[in-house]
Design an enzyme around this catalytic site. Structure first.
Site, PDB file in Angstrom:
ATOM      1  N   ASN A 165       0.819  -1.204   0.000  1.00  0.00           N
ATOM      2  CA  ASN A 165       0.000   0.000   0.000  1.00  0.00           C
ATOM      3  C   ASN A 165       0.854   1.256   0.000  1.00  0.00           C
ATOM      4  OD1 ASN A 165      -2.870   0.960   0.234  1.00  0.00           O
ATOM      5  ND2 ASN A 165      -1.892   2.117   1.875  1.00  0.00           N
ATOM      6  N   TRP A 166       0.445   2.214  -0.861  1.00  0.00           N
ATOM      7  CA  TRP A 166       1.073   3.535  -0.881  1.00  0.00           C
ATOM      8  C   TRP A 166       0.042   4.549  -0.427  1.00  0.00           C
ATOM      9  CZ3 TRP A 166       4.188   4.227  -6.132  1.00  0.00           C
ATOM     10  CH2 TRP A 166       5.200   3.263  -6.191  1.00  0.00           C
ATOM     11  N   SER A 167       0.428   5.407   0.490  1.00  0.00           N
ATOM     12  CA  SER A 167      -0.486   6.444   0.957  1.00  0.00           C
ATOM     13  C   SER A 167       0.356   7.622   1.446  1.00  0.00           C
ATOM     14  CB  SER A 167      -1.369   5.911   2.089  1.00  0.00           C
ATOM     15  OG  SER A 167      -0.572   5.569   3.214  1.00  0.00           O
ATOM     16  N   ALA A 169       0.784   9.852   4.852  1.00  0.00           N
ATOM     17  CA  ALA A 169       0.404   9.986   6.256  1.00  0.00           C
ATOM     18  C   ALA A 169       1.469  10.828   6.947  1.00  0.00           C
ATOM     19  CB  ALA A 169       0.290   8.611   6.916  1.00  0.00           C
ATOM     20  N   GLN A 187      -7.820   3.982   7.482  1.00  0.00           N
ATOM     21  CA  GLN A 187      -6.884   4.042   6.349  1.00  0.00           C
ATOM     22  C   GLN A 187      -6.186   2.690   6.169  1.00  0.00           C
ATOM     23  OE1 GLN A 187      -7.398   6.532   4.637  1.00  0.00           O
ATOM     24  NE2 GLN A 187      -6.822   8.507   5.508  1.00  0.00           N
ATOM     25  N   GLU A 278      -4.528  20.965  10.495  1.00  0.00           N
ATOM     26  CA  GLU A 278      -5.054  19.994   9.539  1.00  0.00           C
ATOM     27  C   GLU A 278      -5.846  20.612   8.387  1.00  0.00           C
ATOM     28  OE1 GLU A 278      -5.218  17.279   8.095  1.00  0.00           O
ATOM     29  OE2 GLU A 278      -3.915  15.977   9.260  1.00  0.00           O
TER      30      GLU A 278
HETATM   31 MN    MN Z   1      -4.525   1.850  -0.646  1.00  0.00          MN
END
Ligand code: MN
Length: 497
Positions: A165-167, A169, A187, A278
């Protein structure tokens, strides 16, 4: 590896050069302090829609702010965004969404593993690593730390399955060799982290900063669980992405990255993380998060002053990457979800003016009539689909609008909401769905924090579900016959207007 210069969407440095040739980049050679000053310059650049500001460095790293902000050319405000994915500078947001969805239904193209790449030109290990010496910026005066990771790709792998998985954060510097970062449910990174806790081993990670822009986009997109983002990028490009192995673990990172931080995320140690300003424009002073610690084992980087990209989230009076990337890409995924469920949806967009908490769903009314449905049935169906999926996680208000409304035009959206959605009767509430905990009225409002607070607002009058609209819109475009409009336009300057 090919030696010719890659296109901007595949190479961050070529992307920076493209912004420079677009006259949309301000090279700052004066010294700028990473302690708030870099962020203040970036924040103001979003708000004034100025050129993207690369900031000062320490002789090791440079900084680029606002890589996904709106461009300084009012004619092409989305130029920086569409440059990420190889579209021509005058492409619209709709074109951008079409492009990001263009690999749906196509088989993923797995990346190729290459021996080396630009991100391996310099390597730091052991005692040479000192995160506190890097120009990790303090982004807001209320922030609890210096955030080195706001625009990089967090790469993690499921302990048993082939899913990588690439995200994106956020993570801040804790000390010389440790960071602490937000790993938030639901997530994918949090799901995978939970699996590592179960396995009893720390989670290997890599963070690729200044990664290929199209890979950053795919990492911001709420692709379904199990989709390996690097394969989706390959399908988007029609060719495999080039990845290179990490120094200290078995993960692979984009070879054309500016900076790579690698190591393991502890499954037992936590530290205070935040406060952090945020995406909704607030840095809450009472934020008391204890988040997992990232132990850094190696840093590799490109020669010639590697570029650290930063995002400085805030009020969308100046949209930043948390709006232009996260909101726009959620829009794409929601449109895909509704269309594949056979609903007559033309486009979906999260207006930046709403901090991307709202999404307008544009309905083809002629196709709606064929469904022989009504507001309640239709709105509940859309809410059930969107609010129970990852792509709808951050959306708290869906507005169902007709095809006379352009969802990319907030004046259209707010006109239709204000005039067609009857408070109470046209609102369908969802209190049993997962909330987005970062929304201020969830984190600091009344009631439950983790569930509910979501609504579908019907902005179609009842008759629009079965027949042509029974009104004429009272504006210049719609309220007058063509010959009158032409005549007025012809004589406009004669009138002294
Ligand atoms: Mn993903």
């Amino acid at each position: 590896m090919t030696t010719s210069t890659p296109p901007p969407h595949l190479d961050f440095r070529a992307f920076v050069d493209a912004l420079r040739s677009d006259n949309d980049l301000a090279d700052i050679n004066a010294e700028v302090d990473p302690n708030l000053e870099v962020a203040a310059v970036t924040r103001r650049a979003y708000e004034l829609q100025s050129k993207a500001p690369p900031g000062a460095h320490d002789g090791l790293f440079r900084i680029l702010g606002a890589s996904g902000g709106l461009s300084s050319d009012p004619q092409f405000p989305y130029r920086r965004l569409v440059r990420h994915v190889g579209l021509s500078p005058n492409a619209s947001l709709g074109d951008f969404i079409d492009k990001m969805l263009s690999a749906k239904g196509k088989p993923g193209i797995p990346p190729v593993h290459v021996e080396t790449g630009p991100c391996k030109e310099n390597k730091l290990f052991g005692n040479d690593i000192d995160l506190t010496k890097l120009p990790a910026p303090l982004l807001n005066k209320a922030d609890g730390g210096n955030y080195i990771q706001t625009m990089g790709i967090n790469i993690v792998q499921h302990p048993t399955k082939a899913w990588v998985n690439w995200s994106i954060a956020r993570a801040m510097v804790l000390d010389k060799t440790r960071m602490v970062g937000l790993i938030m449910k639901p997530q994918h990174i949090a799901r995978i982290y939970a699996q590592w806790i179960e396995s009893g081993k720390d989670m290997p990670f890599a963070i690729a900063l200044g990664a290929p822009p199209i890979a950053v986009m795919a990492s911001s997109m709420p692709l379904p669980e199990g989709v390996t983002e690097s394969e989706y990028v390959g399908a988007l490009c029609g060719e495999p992405l080039e990845l290179v192995k990490c120094e200290t673990n078995d993960l692979y990172v984009p070879a054309r990255s500016e900076i790579v931080i690698e190591g393991t995320v502890s499954i037992t140690e936590r530290a205070k993380e935040g406060p952090f300003g945020e995406m909704h424009g607030y840095s809450f002073l009472d934020e008391e998060l204890m988040e997992p610690i990232y132990n850094v084992a190696a840093i590799t980087y490109r020669s010639g002053n590697a570029i650290l990209p930063i995002s400085v989230p805030g009020r969308a009076t100046g949209p930043d990457e948390t709006h232009t990337l996260i909101g726009t890409l959620a829009s794409a995924e929601i449109r895909q979800l509704l269309q594949e469920n056979g609903l007559p949806v033309l486009n979906v967009f999260t207006p930046y003016e709403t901090q991307v908490i709202w999404a307008a769903v544009q309905v083809d009314r002629k196709k709606l009539w064929v469904l022989e449905t009504n507001a309640e049935e239709f709105c509940r169906k859309i809410g059930q689909l969107v609010f129970r999926r990852k792509c709808g996680m951050q959306i708290h208000r869906l507005l169902i609008v007709g095809d006379d409304i352009d969802p990319f035009n907030f004046k259209d959206v707010i006109w239709s909401y204000a005039s067609r959605c009857r408070p109470g009767m046209d609102e369908y509430h969802f209190e049993d769905v997962a909330a987005y905990p970062l929304v201020p009225y969830m984190s600091h409002g009344p009631g439950t924090k983790l569930t509910g607070g979501k609504v579908v607002a019907n902005c179609l009058l009842p008759h629009e579900y079965k027949q042509e609209q029974m009104w004429v819109t009272c504006d210049f475009e719609n309220g007058y016959p063509e010959e009158i409009k032409e005549k007025v336009l012809r004589r406009w300057s004669d009138f002294g207007l």
